[in-house]
Design a protein around this motif. Structure first.
Motif, PDB file in Angstrom:
ATOM      1  N   ASP A  18       0.815  -1.221   0.000  1.00 55.68           N
ATOM      2  CA  ASP A  18       0.000   0.000   0.000  1.00 55.68           C
ATOM      3  C   ASP A  18       0.848   1.271   0.000  1.00 55.68           C
ATOM      4  O   ASP A  18       0.413   2.328   0.480  1.00 55.68           O
ATOM      5  CB  ASP A  18      -0.951   0.034   1.207  1.00 55.68           C
ATOM      6  N   ARG A  19       2.040   1.195  -0.567  1.00 57.25           N
ATOM      7  CA  ARG A  19       2.896   2.379  -0.621  1.00 57.25           C
ATOM      8  C   ARG A  19       2.299   3.371  -1.614  1.00 57.25           C
ATOM      9  O   ARG A  19       2.034   3.034  -2.778  1.00 57.25           O
ATOM     10  CB  ARG A  19       4.311   1.995  -1.042  1.00 57.25           C
ATOM     11  N   LEU A  20       2.088   4.587  -1.166  1.00 57.26           N
ATOM     12  CA  LEU A  20       1.389   5.557  -1.998  1.00 57.26           C
ATOM     13  C   LEU A  20       2.155   5.870  -3.273  1.00 57.26           C
ATOM     14  O   LEU A  20       1.550   6.036  -4.343  1.00 57.26           O
ATOM     15  CB  LEU A  20       1.147   6.843  -1.202  1.00 57.26           C
ATOM     16  N   GLN A  21       3.503   5.944  -3.194  1.00 53.88           N
ATOM     17  CA  GLN A  21       4.281   6.252  -4.404  1.00 53.88           C
ATOM     18  C   GLN A  21       4.164   5.140  -5.432  1.00 53.88           C
ATOM     19  O   GLN A  21       4.078   5.388  -6.639  1.00 53.88           O
ATOM     20  CB  GLN A  21       5.758   6.476  -4.049  1.00 53.88           C
ATOM     21  N   GLY A  22       4.130   3.892  -4.970  1.00 57.65           N
ATOM     22  CA  GLY A  22       3.987   2.763  -5.884  1.00 57.65           C
ATOM     23  C   GLY A  22       2.616   2.725  -6.518  1.00 57.65           C
ATOM     24  O   GLY A  22       2.473   2.447  -7.718  1.00 57.65           O
ATOM     25  N   MET A  23       1.613   3.003  -5.714  1.00 56.51           N
ATOM     26  CA  MET A  23       0.248   3.067  -6.245  1.00 56.51           C
ATOM     27  C   MET A  23       0.140   4.162  -7.291  1.00 56.51           C
ATOM     28  O   MET A  23      -0.447   3.969  -8.367  1.00 56.51           O
ATOM     29  CB  MET A  23      -0.739   3.320  -5.095  1.00 56.51           C
ATOM     30  N   ARG A  24       0.723   5.318  -6.999  1.00 59.71           N
ATOM     31  CA  ARG A  24       0.660   6.446  -7.921  1.00 59.71           C
ATOM     32  C   ARG A  24       1.342   6.111  -9.253  1.00 59.71           C
ATOM     33  O   ARG A  24       0.811   6.418 -10.331  1.00 59.71           O
ATOM     34  CB  ARG A  24       1.297   7.678  -7.285  1.00 59.71           C
ATOM     35  N   ALA A  25       2.484   5.432  -9.199  1.00 59.51           N
ATOM     36  CA  ALA A  25       3.198   5.061 -10.427  1.00 59.51           C
ATOM     37  C   ALA A  25       2.340   4.136 -11.293  1.00 59.51           C
ATOM     38  O   ALA A  25       2.262   4.297 -12.518  1.00 59.51           O
ATOM     39  CB  ALA A  25       4.521   4.401 -10.080  1.00 59.51           C
ATOM     40  N   SER A  26       1.706   3.165 -10.662  1.00 61.18           N
ATOM     41  CA  SER A  26       0.852   2.240 -11.403  1.00 61.18           C
ATOM     42  C   SER A  26      -0.363   2.961 -11.977  1.00 61.18           C
ATOM     43  O   SER A  26      -0.787   2.692 -13.111  1.00 61.18           O
ATOM     44  CB  SER A  26       0.396   1.104 -10.487  1.00 61.18           C
ATOM     45  N   LEU A  27      -0.911   3.879 -11.216  1.00 56.84           N
ATOM     46  CA  LEU A  27      -2.065   4.649 -11.680  1.00 56.84           C
ATOM     47  C   LEU A  27      -1.703   5.503 -12.888  1.00 56.84           C
ATOM     48  O   LEU A  27      -2.465   5.579 -13.864  1.00 56.84           O
ATOM     49  CB  LEU A  27      -2.598   5.520 -10.544  1.00 56.84           C
TER      50      LEU A  27
END
Length: 453
Positions: free
Chosen positions: A165-174
Motif C-alpha cells: 500500500d505504498r502511496l508512491q507505488g500506487m501512484r506510479a501504477s495509476l
C-alpha cells in the motif's frame, strides 16, 4: 408443477424446484463439489426440459429459500408487471428475450416483474450466443462523478494495487493506467492493510491525483465496508463505497455484513460521499462464494449469483462486477466454465437493470491462460459489458491473480470500435493521449504525468 419428463424411453423425476434448477445448470465444478449437479448430460437435458415448462408463478409459489435476501428480492417485484407474465413458462420468457422485436427497453420493463430465480432459470436455457445477444440489447447508464454505460463505449477500472500500500507505488501504477486511457469507471484499489488510517490515506491520495490532473472519474478503496465507513466519518473523500455480496443471508453474515449495515452505509454515502450523482455504490460478486462459507442451502451457484444481483438492485449502484475466475478451479474448473460463467453473470446482471462489469480473470492453479481471457473479453465486448478491469501487465502483484492488462483493454476498444466514457475521452484528447479517438504515440508513457507544469 410437473417435475418429471421422459426422454428416449427413460423417465427422469425430480424431487423439487431446487433440484431441477441445480441439475439444469451447465456443468460447474462448484455444483459438483456441492453434490447438487446432474449426474450426466442426459439428466441435465431432462432437467432443462422440465425447467422450460415451469411457469414464472411457480418460482413464487415454491420458493427455494426464504431469508432476508429473498425478502428484498420479493419486495422489489412490481406486481402489475408480474401479473402480465406470471403464466409464462421459462421457455416463453426465453423466446421473448431473444425475439428480434424485443428491445432493451422492453427487457428492462419486464425485468421489474421478475425475481432473481426467474432470471437464473432462463439463463440455464440459453446458449452462450443467446446470452451475448440478450445482454447486448440492454444499456444501463449510471452517474457518480461522471456517467458510464453509453452506447459504443467500454469503460474500465484502473486497479493500481501495491503489495504494501505504498502511496508512491500506487501512484506510479495509476499513472501508467491513465496513460493507456484506463480508469474512466473508477480508480479502485484493493488495500493490503484494512485500517481506518490506511483507507483514509489511499482515498485522499487518489482524490488528490484526480484533482491535480482534473481526471473525470471516481475513486474507491475496496476494503470492508465498515473500514470505509470509519474513514468517511473521519473525512476521507470517497466517491464510491464498496462491498462484496453473497446471495444468502448467511453468506453475507460470513462477509460480516447484513442488509441493515448496508442500509446504514448507503445513508452515510448520501450524507457524506463526495460524488455529484446519485449512484454511489461499487458492488462485487462471483459464483461460488456461498459454498465457501457453507451457506448455499443446496442451491446451485448460478442461482445464488442471480440473488446477489437482486440484492444489489436495492442500492442503485454505479457499477457492479463479477470477479468471474478469482476463486479458482474448485468452483469454475477451466476456461470453458469461466467463459460460460462470465457470460451468464453479465446477462443476469443486465436483466436486473444493473450496470454490469466483469473482472476477466483466473487463478494460476486453474486450467486457463491469458488466451482464454482474451476470448472472454472479446465476447463480453460484443455483449455490451459496461466495464472491465485492468492491472499492470495483467498480473496483480498484491492479489496474485491474472486479469486484463491496461493495453489489453486499449486493444479491445480498438478492435471493437469502442470508446472510453465521453467525459474521459475528452480528457484523454486534451492530455494528448488520444487524437480523433485513437491512442497517440505518448500513450503508455506514465512520465507524462510527472512533468513539471
Amino acid at each position: 408443477m410437473n417435475k418429471k419428463t421422459t426422454i428416449l424411453g427413460q423417465t427422469y423425476s425430480f424431487k423439487s424446484l431446487k433440484e431441477i434448477m441445480a441439475k439444469a445448470n451447465e456443468e460447474k465444478s462448484g455444483d459438483d463439489l456441492a453434490r447438487v449437479s446432474a449426474e450426466n448430460m442426459k439428466e441435465r437435458m431432462a432437467a432443462k426440459t422440465v425447467l422450460s415448462n415451469i411457469t414464472l408463478a411457480d418460482f413464487r409459489n415454491y420458493p427455494l429459500l426464504e431469508d432476508e435476501v429473498a425478502r428484498v428480492i420479493e419486495e422489489s417485484v412490481e406486481e402489475n408487471v408480474y401479473r402480465e407474465i406470471r403464466t409464462w413458462t421459462v421457455a416463453d420468457l426465453r423466446e421473448y428475450i431473444l425475439h428480434d422485436e424485443t428491445t432493451g427497453e422492453h427487457l428492462l420493463t419486464i425485468s421489474k416483474g421478475l425475481t432473481s430465480d426467474m432470471i437464473a432459470a432462463v439463463a440455464k436455457l440459453m446458449s452462450n450466443l443467446d446470452l451475448i445477444q440478450a445482454a447486448a440489447k440492454i444499456q444501463v447508464i449510471t452517474h457518480c462523478q461522471t456517467k458510464i454505460g453509453q452506447p459504443k463505449t467500454l469503460a474500465s477500472r484502473v486497479q493500481p494495487n501495491h503489495p504494501s500500500d505504498r502511496l508512491q507505488g500506487m501512484r506510479a501504477s495509476l499513472y501508467e493506467g491513465l496513460s493507456y486511457g484506463i480508469g474512466d469507471a473508477v480508480i479502485g484499489i484493493n488495500p493490503v492493510i484494512d485500517t481506518t488510517n490506511n483507507i483514509y490515506d489511499l482515498l485522499l491520495e487518489t482524490k488528490n491525483i484526480i484533482t491535480e490532473f482534473s481526471v473525470p472519474t471516481q475513486n474507491c478503496v475496496l476494503s470492508h465496508v465498515t473500514s470505509q465507513m470509519r474513514a468517511i466519518e473521519k473525512g476521507a473523500p470517497a466517491d464510491l463505497i464498496f462491498q462484496s455480496l453473497a446471495g444468502t443471508e448467511e453468506g453475507n453474515q460470513s462477509f460480516g455484513i447484513s442488509i441493515s449495515l448496508l442500509d446504514e452505509a448507503h445513508h452515510l454515502m448520501q450524507e457524506k460521499g463526495t460524488a455529484l450523482g446519485p449512484n454511489r455504490w461499487y458492488l462485487e460478486t462471483g459464483q461460488g462464494s456461498e459454498l465457501s462459507s457453507n451457506s448455499h442451502y443446496d442451491i446451485d451457484q448460478l442461482t445464488l449469483e442471480a440473488r446477489c444481483y437482486g440484492l444489489a438492485k436495492r442500492y442503485n449502484p454505479f457499477i457492479v462486477n463479477t470477479v468471474v475466475g478469482f476463486i479458482g478451479p474448485e468452483y469454475l474448473y477451466d476456461s470453458k466454465q469461466v467463459i460460460r460463467a462470465g457470460l451468464e453473470d453479465h446477462f443476469m446482471g443486465k436483466m436486473h437493470g444493473l450496470p454490469m462489469g466483469v473482472d476477466v480473470c483466473y487463478t494460476n492453479h486453474m486450467k486457463a491462460d491469458q488466451n482464454d481471457m482474451d476470448n472472454l473479453s472479446m465476447l463480453l465486448g460484443t455483449a455490451g459489458v459496461n466495464f472491465v478491469i485492468g492491472v499492470p501487465m495483467g498480473d496483480d502483484c498484491m492479489l496474485n491473480y491474472q486479469s486484463l492488462s491496461y493495453h489489453d483493454i486499449a486493444t479491445l476498444r480498438n478492435v471493437l470500435n469502442l470508446a472510453p466514457a465521453p467525459a474521459f475521452s475528452a480528457w484523454l484528447e486534451h492530455q494528448g493521449i488520444m487524437e480523433n479517438g485513437k491512442l497517440t504515440r505518448v500513450a503508455g508513457d506514465p512520465t507524462i504525468f510527472m512533468k513539471v507544469k
